[in-house]
Design an enzyme around this catalytic site. Structure first.
Site, PDB file in Angstrom:
ATOM      1  N   LYS A  46       5.064  50.680  -1.356  1.00 44.69           N
ATOM      2  CA  LYS A  46       4.915  49.508  -0.494  1.00 44.69           C
ATOM      3  C   LYS A  46       6.208  48.724  -0.612  1.00 44.69           C
ATOM      4  O   LYS A  46       6.521  48.177  -1.669  1.00 44.69           O
ATOM      5  CB  LYS A  46       3.720  48.647  -0.920  1.00 44.69           C
ATOM      6  CG  LYS A  46       3.562  47.369  -0.076  1.00 44.69           C
ATOM      7  CD  LYS A  46       2.392  46.523  -0.558  1.00 44.69           C
ATOM      8  CE  LYS A  46       2.294  45.224   0.245  1.00 44.69           C
ATOM      9  NZ  LYS A  46       1.173  44.367  -0.216  1.00 44.69           N
ATOM     10  N   ILE A  80       0.510  48.091   4.244  1.00 42.94           N
ATOM     11  CA  ILE A  80      -0.533  47.427   3.459  1.00 42.94           C
ATOM     12  C   ILE A  80      -0.376  45.953   3.785  1.00 42.94           C
ATOM     13  O   ILE A  80       0.533  45.281   3.277  1.00 42.94           O
ATOM     14  CB  ILE A  80      -0.378  47.716   1.957  1.00 42.94           C
ATOM     15  CG1 ILE A  80      -0.481  49.222   1.703  1.00 42.94           C
ATOM     16  CG2 ILE A  80      -1.460  46.976   1.157  1.00 42.94           C
ATOM     17  CD1 ILE A  80      -0.224  49.625   0.248  1.00 42.94           C
ATOM     18  N   TYR A 129       5.347  49.336  -5.804  1.00 40.17           N
ATOM     19  CA  TYR A 129       5.308  48.093  -5.033  1.00 40.17           C
ATOM     20  C   TYR A 129       6.571  47.295  -5.315  1.00 40.17           C
ATOM     21  O   TYR A 129       6.756  46.769  -6.406  1.00 40.17           O
ATOM     22  CB  TYR A 129       4.054  47.300  -5.407  1.00 40.17           C
ATOM     23  CG  TYR A 129       3.833  46.018  -4.632  1.00 40.17           C
ATOM     24  CD1 TYR A 129       4.515  45.727  -3.453  1.00 40.17           C
ATOM     25  CD2 TYR A 129       2.918  45.069  -5.078  1.00 40.17           C
ATOM     26  CE1 TYR A 129       4.301  44.562  -2.746  1.00 40.17           C
ATOM     27  CE2 TYR A 129       2.680  43.894  -4.376  1.00 40.17           C
ATOM     28  CZ  TYR A 129       3.381  43.641  -3.219  1.00 40.17           C
ATOM     29  OH  TYR A 129       3.164  42.468  -2.533  1.00 40.17           O
ATOM     30  N   THR A 165      -2.569  39.487  -2.498  1.00 37.77           N
ATOM     31  CA  THR A 165      -3.489  38.864  -1.545  1.00 37.77           C
ATOM     32  C   THR A 165      -4.852  38.649  -2.172  1.00 37.77           C
ATOM     33  O   THR A 165      -5.563  37.705  -1.814  1.00 37.77           O
ATOM     34  CB  THR A 165      -3.597  39.730  -0.275  1.00 37.77           C
ATOM     35  OG1 THR A 165      -2.302  39.856   0.306  1.00 37.77           O
ATOM     36  CG2 THR A 165      -4.540  39.123   0.747  1.00 37.77           C
TER      37      THR A 165
END
Length: 293
Positions: free
Chosen positions: A163, A205, A135, A47
């Site tokens: 995540k 998240i 992740y 992001t």
């Protein structure tokens, strides 16, 4: 260190020519999520357009967020590198700059095996004294880290959380079952995180939480109170907004929405492009419903 709750994934505010970090805008954005119930914050990452930023901007962004947060909530630095060398360098840099944890995406392009992923994260952990957030985002990296692999890494390395962005809900459930007593299982999926929290996911998240921190904080508290029906109803009201803010590759529409809200985060960076006019109009309509713009 255990991470939980709503952790907004920050965009990286940038000058209009894409060459400089807009520190003031980043401070304002960080202050906004801090004042509106965030349980942590993730800087850089996908992001934050990690792959499009210069090393100078990345370092300055981490430093700016750490300074603004001032120890009030955990700061996670999102590292998106394809291989060990650059990943290790940026995890070390993140620790030096004051981050509390480093979120490291599974290695991509090289098509790592499960054994390769275990070795990769253990090598990072052995060389830097900072908690890691695994992740897993298969639709971006082209590889999937299985729950069994997560468990093995968690037993061998300094892992605070994972995540998880697998679209396979069964995999997420199995991950909670196998790893939930060892590390925090967090979601990266804005559309499904509430359902996932009903079976043990500890929070998320989330990209949209940078724009809607208080709404997400309320949903999380409602889940924690045990009122799942109300939490689901509150979440469902956001579905049209999710359709608008994820109509194109993140964070293009999200940056447009933040600019409409006055945060002055600047443009998206190549290879992403400016949001299309038709999608921008839909986004404006959803923002008007949420904020009466």
């Amino acid at each position: 260190m255990r991470l939980q709750g709503i952790i907004p994934a920050l965009v990286t505010p940038i000058s209009n020519d894409g060459t400089k970090l807009n520190k003031e805008a980043l401070k304002n954005l960080t202050g906004y999520i801090l004042e509106n119930g965030a349980d942590g914050v993730c800087v850089l990452g996908g992001t934050g357009e990690y792959c499009a930023l210069s090393d100078e901007i990345k370092a300055s962004a981490i430093e700016t967020v750490v300074e603004k947060i001032n120890g009030k909530i955990p700061v996670i630095a999102g590292i998106v590198e394809a291989g060990l060398g650059n990943t290790l360098a940026w995890v070390k840099q993140s620790k030096t700059l004051g981050a509390d944890a480093a979120m490291v995406v599974t290695p991509f392009y090289g098509s790592a095996s499960q054994r390769g992923m275990i070795d990769y994260y253990c090598r990072i952990s052995d060389n830097v004294d900072i908690p890691l957030v695994l992740y897993n985002v298969p639709y971006r990296t082209g590889s999937n880290m299985t729950p069994k692999t997560v468990v093995e890494i968690a037993t061998k390395a300094n892992i605070a959380a994972v995540k998880e962005c697998s679209p396979d809900m069964g995999q997420v459930q199995n991950l909670v079952k196998l790893a939930g007593d060892k590390i925090s299982v967090l979601s990266g999926e804005d559309r499904s995180v509430v359902l996932q929290m009903t079976f043990g996911v500890k929070g998320g998240i989330l990209a949209s939480a940078v724009l809607l921190p208080s709404i997400w904080a309320d949903i999380y508290k409602t889940v924690q109170s045990g009122d799942l029906k109300s939490a689901i109803e509150k979440h469902q009201k956001l579905l049209p907004f999710f359709n608008a803010v994820f109509a194109e590759s993140n964070p293009g529409p999200l940056k447009a929405a933040l600019n409409l809200k006055g945060f002055n985060v600047g443009p998206t960076l190549p290879p992403l492009t400016k949001i299309r006019d038709d999608n921008l109009q839909k986004l404006k309509e959803e923002l008007n419903d949420l904020f009466c713009l």
